[in-house]
Write an enzyme that holds these catalytic residues in place. Structure first.
Site, PDB file in Angstrom:
ATOM      1  N   LYS A   4       0.799  -1.232   0.000  1.00  0.00           N
ATOM      2  CA  LYS A   4       0.000   0.000   0.000  1.00  0.00           C
ATOM      3  C   LYS A   4       0.837   1.290   0.000  1.00  0.00           C
ATOM      4  O   LYS A   4       0.413   2.306  -0.531  1.00  0.00           O
ATOM      5  CB  LYS A   4      -0.941   0.026   1.205  1.00  0.00           C
ATOM      6  CG  LYS A   4      -1.932  -1.136   1.226  1.00  0.00           C
ATOM      7  CD  LYS A   4      -3.309  -0.671   0.910  1.00  0.00           C
ATOM      8  CE  LYS A   4      -4.343  -1.748   0.676  1.00  0.00           C
ATOM      9  NZ  LYS A   4      -4.216  -3.045   1.287  1.00  0.00           N
TER      10      LYS A   4
ATOM     11  N   SER B 297       2.039  -9.860  -0.712  1.00  0.00           N
ATOM     12  CA  SER B 297       1.616  -8.449  -0.670  1.00  0.00           C
ATOM     13  C   SER B 297       1.797  -7.769   0.679  1.00  0.00           C
ATOM     14  O   SER B 297       1.957  -6.553   0.741  1.00  0.00           O
ATOM     15  CB  SER B 297       0.154  -8.324  -1.115  1.00  0.00           C
ATOM     16  OG  SER B 297      -0.683  -9.161  -0.343  1.00  0.00           O
TER      17      SER B 297
ATOM     18  N   GLU C 143      -9.857   6.255   2.959  1.00  0.00           N
ATOM     19  CA  GLU C 143     -10.671   5.242   3.624  1.00  0.00           C
ATOM     20  C   GLU C 143      -9.734   4.100   4.020  1.00  0.00           C
ATOM     21  O   GLU C 143      -8.671   3.946   3.439  1.00  0.00           O
ATOM     22  CB  GLU C 143     -11.745   4.715   2.662  1.00  0.00           C
ATOM     23  CG  GLU C 143     -11.293   3.588   1.711  1.00  0.00           C
ATOM     24  CD  GLU C 143     -10.250   4.013   0.679  1.00  0.00           C
ATOM     25  OE1 GLU C 143     -10.146   5.214   0.408  1.00  0.00           O
ATOM     26  OE2 GLU C 143      -9.529   3.135   0.159  1.00  0.00           O
TER      27      GLU C 143
HETATM   28  C1  PLP Z   1      -5.130  -4.157   1.107  1.00  0.00           C
HETATM   29  C2  PLP Z   1      -4.396  -5.415   0.916  1.00  0.00           C
HETATM   30  C3  PLP Z   1      -4.728  -6.326  -0.110  1.00  0.00           C
HETATM   31  C4  PLP Z   1      -5.905  -6.141  -1.028  1.00  0.00           C
HETATM   32  O1  PLP Z   1      -5.884  -5.011  -1.812  1.00  0.00           O
HETATM   33  P1  PLP Z   1      -5.509  -5.028  -3.366  1.00  0.00           P
HETATM   34  O2  PLP Z   1      -5.840  -3.662  -3.795  1.00  0.00           O
HETATM   35  O3  PLP Z   1      -6.350  -6.079  -4.012  1.00  0.00           O
HETATM   36  O4  PLP Z   1      -4.073  -5.339  -3.467  1.00  0.00           O
HETATM   37  C5  PLP Z   1      -3.933  -7.442  -0.278  1.00  0.00           C
HETATM   38  N1  PLP Z   1      -2.887  -7.700   0.542  1.00  0.00           N
HETATM   39  C6  PLP Z   1      -2.550  -6.859   1.541  1.00  0.00           C
HETATM   40  C7  PLP Z   1      -1.396  -7.198   2.406  1.00  0.00           C
HETATM   41  C8  PLP Z   1      -3.291  -5.703   1.773  1.00  0.00           C
HETATM   42  O5  PLP Z   1      -2.943  -4.886   2.770  1.00  0.00           O
END
Ligand code: PLP
Length: 406
Positions: free
Chosen positions: A99, A388, A121
């Site tokens: 993010k 992620s 948000e």
């Molecule tokens: C917010 C988040 C997601 C989901 O959001 P995307 O916009 O689909 O990437 C996935 N993994 C993590 C670690 C997140 O914080």
């Protein structure tokens, strides 16, 4: 597979009004059209400005910690007895997830546009924390909208945002989660657009957000592509990522779109079951509709009301998917699958046990798919999965769901 796909130039997408084929667009109140066009213009200008790009690169390096490693998961590979698995370590970034890439990009853009107030948000709190951190760094006023139910579940993240100087405003409407927080942020933006920029946290909403958020995350795929070429001398057979709004996935996939031998797979949240209200797999249970600015696949009732959703991971628990994903699904360029709550929790435990890495529960959906797929493929195959985010935020929830005392 659409035979003409390779003749499309992804860089030409979307159109001026932000349509990815029939998806995307600008379904917003009229008062927002001018600010959205201004934002688009500012973004198009910034994109071409070497100074902006250099500054962005410097913050991604010095503040966020890029580049992230492309990590060979040797023990996970042995465990699966199939394809070699590589993990793109976005979990190692400052604030713990991908993010921050987008938060830095949009905060720099806000500064460039002379906006001194930022709103955002947040669901689980990851985007709120990334935004609060960069606002502290830049000395920008920061207001985060968060559903009261999410504030209760993620109390520690609320405190963390406040420590960084953000004001966290609880939203008590509806299910008191992410969708209501977005509504409230939009309401604020309409009122205060003169001095305020709204940093959306995923590849969602009205044009230019899906495109802009994608571009700020493209660095994930650009790095991964050159890293795998360096380590293996070739591209992977398949890459995968979890899909909430779709920002980490599109960031990883975009630089591989033209590599037609690389299979791209997005993984949605299958929740408890594929039944109304029990999951967030938009491409399985959804229909075409409009939500919060964009036309896309949406979980809805017979009457077209937005359906309730469920996922063990708050970050995937949303009724709409990013419009660009819907476009590439129709083109046959991105495949979609889903992992259930149970499969995600198993993958969460497996990655902890065999690699010593605690993934976010969102991420664990992508890992669940990578494990399943690696087992089907030969030892000569390569899979690259986006890690992620890290799971520190989720250990309490995981312990609760797994029935263990902390
Ligand atoms: C917010 C988040 C997601 C989901 O959001 P995307 O916009 O689909 O990437 C996935 N993994 C993590 C670690 C997140 O914080």
């Amino acid at each position: 597979m659409d035979q003409n796909f390779t003749e499309l130039n992804p860089n030409d997408l979307p159109t001026e009004s932000g349509h990815f084929g029939i998806y995307g667009g600008m379904y917003v109140p009229e008062t927002l059209m001018t600010p959205l066009y201004e934002l688009n213009q500012a973004y198009q200008d910034a994109k071409k400005d070497p100074d902006f790009n250099q500054t962005l690169k410097a913050y991604l390096k010095e503040f966020a910690g890029r580049p992230t490693n492309l990590y060979f998961a040797e023990r996970l590979t042995e465990y699966c007895k199939g394809a070699k698995i590589y993990l793109k370590r976005e979990d190692l970034l400052h604030t713990g997830a991908h993010k921050i890439n987008n938060a830095i990009g949009q905060a720099l853009l806000a500064k460039r546009m002379g906006k001194k107030r930022i709103i955002a948000e947040t669901g689980a709190g990851q985007h709120g924390i990334a935004t609060a951190s960069i606002c502290a760094k830049f000395g920008l006023e920061c207001v985060i909208y968060m559903g009261e139910e999410d504030m209760r579940r993620q109390a520690l993240n609320v405190f963390r945002m406040r420590l960084c100087g953000a004001e966290v405003r609880g939203v008590s409407a509806g299910q008191k989660t992410l969708k209501e927080a977005v509504n409230e942020a939009m309401r604020d933006w309409v009122t205060n657009v003169r001095n305020t920029h709204y940093i959306i946290g995923s590849a969602l909403g009205s044009h230019p957000f899906p495109m802009m958020v994608r571009d700020f995350h493209r660095v994930i795929g650009e790095e991964a592509r050159s890293q795998i070429l360096e380590k293996e001398g070739r591209l992977p057979d398949e890459i995968c990522a979890c899909v909430g709004g779709g920002s980490n996935a599109i960031g990883l996939f975009f630089p591989f779109l033209k590599d037609k031998d690389v299979r791209l797979t997005g993984v949605e949240a299958g929740g408890r079951a594929i039944k109304n209200g029990e999951h967030a797999a938009r491409f399985v249970g959804g229909k075409l509709g409009v939500l919060q600015g964009a036309k896309t696949w949406i979980l809805q009732t017979e009457d077209g009301q937005i359906d309730a959703t469920h996922s063990v991971s708050a970050g995937l628990d949303y009724a709409a998917v990013g419009p660009e994903h819907a476009f590439y699904k129709d083109k046959g360029r991105i495949d979609f699958g889903y992992a259930s709550d149970e499969e995600a929790l198993n993958a969460f435990k497996t990655l902890c046990k065999v690699e010593g890495i605690v993934p976010a529960l969102e991420t664990a959906h992508g890992i669940a798919y990578a494990i399943k797929r690696a087992k089907e493929l030969s030892k000569e195959s390569l899979i690259l999965c986006n890690l992620s985010g890290r799971g520190d935020k989720d250990v309490q929830e995981a312990a609760r769901v797994l029935g263990e005392d902390l």
